[in-house]
Design an enzyme around this catalytic site. Sequence first.
Site, PDB file in Angstrom:
ATOM      1  N   HIS A  69      43.254  39.420  -5.270  1.00  0.00           N
ATOM      2  CA  HIS A  69      42.462  39.900  -6.308  1.00  0.00           C
ATOM      3  C   HIS A  69      41.349  38.737  -6.450  1.00  0.00           C
ATOM      4  CE1 HIS A  69      40.594  40.955 -10.145  1.00  0.00           C
ATOM      5  NE2 HIS A  69      41.136  42.222 -10.023  1.00  0.00           N
ATOM      6  N   ASP A 123      46.208  48.281  -7.919  1.00  0.00           N
ATOM      7  CA  ASP A 123      45.773  49.243  -7.138  1.00  0.00           C
ATOM      8  C   ASP A 123      46.943  49.723  -6.179  1.00  0.00           C
ATOM      9  OD1 ASP A 123      43.116  49.531  -7.832  1.00  0.00           O
ATOM     10  OD2 ASP A 123      42.622  47.870  -6.847  1.00  0.00           O
TER      11      ASP A 123
END
Length: 490
Positions: free
Chosen positions: A333, A389
């Site tokens: 991320h 995700d």
Amino acid sequence: MGASQEKNQTLTVRDNRTGKVYTIPIDDNSVPATAFKAIKAPRLPGEREENETEKGLRIADRGFLNTAVIKSKITHIDGDAGVLRYRGYPIEQLALKSSHLETAYLLIYGVLPTKQQHNVFQSEVHRHSAMHADSEEFFRSFRYDAHPMAMLTSAFAYLGSYYAEANPSLEGQNLYTTGTPESLTIMDKQIYRLIGKATTLAAMAYRVRQGREFVTPPHGLSYTGSFLYQMDHLGQEDYRPNPVLEKALDVLFLLHADHELNASCTTVLQTGSSLVDPYSAIAAGCASLYGPLHGGANEAVIRMLISIGKPENVPSFIEAVKRREKVLSGFGHRVYKTSDPRSFIVRKTADEVFKITGKDELLETAMALHEAAMKDEYFIKRKLAPNVDFCSGLIYRAMGFPLDFFPVLFAVPRVVGWLAHWRQMMLQEGGVKIWRPRQIFVGAAKRDYVPIEERSVVTGIKNAPSPIAHSGIMKRTMLGTFKDKPLTKL
């Protein structure tokens, strides 16, 4: 803070070009970028005038890696510690005890609502969820295979055409910035409309792809319950969406409601800084979210898992990633350097969903990939842990949503965060300043125009348009003539 401590809240900068020393204030562990404009120096002999050295230093920060553009009270992220808080409340507590609409109230207005406040807010959101009948024609005008995010982005912009009283270009540029009761009322009405109609627009985009008639938002259901109803109702009497799926979607909406100044939120604020109407600003944010580096990430995870196939193919995929031949989606991320706190909540939610839908056939592949990546030194060194995700796509797939609808399921709840930041900017102290970043110009210096007959050919793939191979009707047309001239010569 004592006087000596306040004195220490400065940055001393020495410009070795001139020998001058500058003192720059530190406020909330930040320095004002404009302070560096005072650091000037004479231009060196032969130096490009485009550097504007004598006008002060500029701050180079490609991709906004360390540039703060606004003071915010909304969302706090500590990427190193894996912390996410909405208005001070840990995301773990909100996911367990709150709901998406209650959290929406918190993000927008800064406090958790009382029962009465929550009921009023929820009622207004649902009351403003219905669309004008003309919108059916709007959605029917799209091609049968149009991407739902293209439809949703267009629909948000289209929505603004209905509400002239919401447009500062028509009602005055201070429509949302005065903070008066009248101004706040107009602002809140648009917030109700955008949150309420987000699910309706998304459901209409879904239904038009399915070739189904549109469904009027029902009364008496939750926010996500109404959304599922609008997508799935086919005329059954007293139809109710499955409560487990309804709750799971609500949790996922809550987790995706805001994430500080990500690409789409920044786009909303950049657009909103021109004092455009909120519908146009939200449409711009939706367009930003459409990109595969942002809202399309959970869709990319599923496509990756499909390409891997079976668990036994994971090792070869891992090696291909290391050779940079494959892309690893759902890990790592931009902000989180340890773990994404949302990912743990999503995994628990996935277990609840799989109990009633059955496990997704890709789950074993996903778990094998997760285990392999967490043990591999290559990924450990790069701090590539699973993000939100990685599992959310599996949940959406298990719930029966098509892959290209995944970004829509991200955009609908993120409308809340966009509105929270937009509202905060409109009401910030000192008013709204239009966002106008600087650039570092490295192009050509001043040069004179050359007549077309005297120009030489410039080669290089980036210096000329790419040739297009025409086929079908265009190819036939180009073989024709127009006023006795070949069309290809026009």
